[in-house]
Design a protein around this motif. Structure first.
Motif, PDB file in Angstrom:
ATOM      1  N   LYS A  23       0.794  -1.238   0.000  1.00  0.00           N
ATOM      2  CA  LYS A  23       0.000   0.000   0.000  1.00  0.00           C
ATOM      3  C   LYS A  23       0.822   1.281   0.000  1.00  0.00           C
ATOM      4  N   GLN A  24       2.143   1.185   0.026  1.00  0.00           N
ATOM      5  CA  GLN A  24       2.948   2.398   0.133  1.00  0.00           C
ATOM      6  C   GLN A  24       2.794   3.319  -1.070  1.00  0.00           C
ATOM      7  N   CYS A  25       2.695   2.757  -2.261  1.00  0.00           N
ATOM      8  CA  CYS A  25       2.549   3.606  -3.449  1.00  0.00           C
ATOM      9  C   CYS A  25       1.231   4.365  -3.424  1.00  0.00           C
ATOM     10  N   ALA A  26       0.160   3.696  -3.021  1.00  0.00           N
ATOM     11  CA  ALA A  26      -1.157   4.329  -2.972  1.00  0.00           C
ATOM     12  C   ALA A  26      -1.205   5.416  -1.896  1.00  0.00           C
ATOM     13  N   GLN A  27      -0.500   5.195  -0.799  1.00  0.00           N
ATOM     14  CA  GLN A  27      -0.490   6.178   0.277  1.00  0.00           C
ATOM     15  C   GLN A  27       0.359   7.398  -0.075  1.00  0.00           C
ATOM     16  N   LEU A  28       1.380   7.198  -0.899  1.00  0.00           N
ATOM     17  CA  LEU A  28       2.322   8.272  -1.192  1.00  0.00           C
ATOM     18  C   LEU A  28       1.985   9.063  -2.457  1.00  0.00           C
ATOM     19  N   CYS A  29       1.291   8.483  -3.403  1.00  0.00           N
ATOM     20  CA  CYS A  29       1.067   9.130  -4.700  1.00  0.00           C
ATOM     21  C   CYS A  29       0.416  10.502  -4.533  1.00  0.00           C
ATOM     22  N   PRO A  30       1.114  11.569  -4.956  1.00  0.00           N
ATOM     23  CA  PRO A  30       0.547  12.909  -4.792  1.00  0.00           C
ATOM     24  C   PRO A  30      -0.618  13.190  -5.752  1.00  0.00           C
ATOM     25  N   TRP A  31      -0.812  12.334  -6.741  1.00  0.00           N
ATOM     26  CA  TRP A  31      -1.866  12.544  -7.749  1.00  0.00           C
ATOM     27  C   TRP A  31      -3.023  11.565  -7.581  1.00  0.00           C
ATOM     28  N   ASN A  32      -2.965  10.734  -6.550  1.00  0.00           N
ATOM     29  CA  ASN A  32      -3.995   9.712  -6.323  1.00  0.00           C
ATOM     30  C   ASN A  32      -4.181   8.801  -7.532  1.00  0.00           C
ATOM     31  N   ALA A  33      -3.101   8.542  -8.257  1.00  0.00           N
ATOM     32  CA  ALA A  33      -3.166   7.673  -9.431  1.00  0.00           C
ATOM     33  C   ALA A  33      -2.999   6.203  -9.052  1.00  0.00           C
ATOM     34  N   ALA A  34      -2.369   5.930  -7.920  1.00  0.00           N
ATOM     35  CA  ALA A  34      -2.160   4.550  -7.468  1.00  0.00           C
ATOM     36  C   ALA A  34      -3.282   4.166  -6.510  1.00  0.00           C
ATOM     37  N   ALA A  35      -3.810   2.979  -6.725  1.00  0.00           N
ATOM     38  CA  ALA A  35      -4.891   2.489  -5.870  1.00  0.00           C
ATOM     39  C   ALA A  35      -4.654   1.028  -5.551  1.00  0.00           C
ATOM     40  N   MET A  36      -5.095   0.626  -4.378  1.00  0.00           N
ATOM     41  CA  MET A  36      -5.035  -0.778  -3.992  1.00  0.00           C
ATOM     42  C   MET A  36      -6.363  -1.422  -4.373  1.00  0.00           C
ATOM     43  N   VAL A  37      -6.263  -2.557  -5.042  1.00  0.00           N
ATOM     44  CA  VAL A  37      -7.435  -3.228  -5.591  1.00  0.00           C
ATOM     45  C   VAL A  37      -7.481  -4.648  -5.037  1.00  0.00           C
ATOM     46  N   ASP A  38      -8.668  -5.099  -4.653  1.00  0.00           N
ATOM     47  CA  ASP A  38      -8.822  -6.494  -4.241  1.00  0.00           C
ATOM     48  C   ASP A  38      -8.354  -7.380  -5.391  1.00  0.00           C
ATOM     49  N   THR A  39      -7.532  -8.359  -5.093  1.00  0.00           N
ATOM     50  CA  THR A  39      -6.954  -9.203  -6.136  1.00  0.00           C
ATOM     51  C   THR A  39      -8.002  -9.805  -7.078  1.00  0.00           C
ATOM     52  N   PRO A  40      -9.152 -10.285  -6.592  1.00  0.00           N
ATOM     53  CA  PRO A  40     -10.134 -10.828  -7.533  1.00  0.00           C
ATOM     54  C   PRO A  40     -10.665  -9.807  -8.538  1.00  0.00           C
TER      55      PRO A  40
END
Length: 111
Positions: free
Chosen positions: A54-71
């Motif tokens: 989750k570090q990328c999603a927490q750090l992205c200043p543009w909210n472009a990274a998101a954590m998605v349920d694997t399914p």
């Protein structure tokens, strides 16, 4: 197989590389857009190496990274956008990798 995987929405990514620098699994890479039609560089996640931290999603200043349920990752990858040349060149590899992760996650969950 992590329960969550990172997906970077190419249309919202500026290529600032903040996620590359923070990723402990080194699973994020930059796609160069120079000399191509459409937006400049953007970042992409190697789903086979993502550990779901989750570090990328927490750090992205543009909210472009998101954590998605694997399914749900294959569907979200198919909707992530990006320049047409990238989608044309990489579509099968990106979506196939996402689908393979979904199938592996579901098979492990059934055991």
């Amino acid at each position: 197989m992590p329960r969550l995987l990172a997906v970077i929405h190419a249309d919202g990514c500026t290529g600032c590389e903040a996620c590359l620098e923070i990723c402990p699994a080194a699973c994020i890479y930059k796609v160069q857009g120079e000399g191509r039609p459409g937006p400049g560089s953007f970042c992409e996640v190697d789903l086979d190496r993502c550990i779901g931290c989750k570090q990328c999603a927490q750090l992205c200043p543009w909210n472009a990274a998101a954590m998605v349920d694997t399914p749900d990752v294959a569907r979200r990858v198919a909707m992530k956008g990006g320049p047409s040349w990238y989608i044309d060149e990489a579509w099968d590899a990106i979506v196939d990798r996402a689908q393979r992760n979904v199938e592996g996650f579901l098979a492990k969950k059934r055991k």
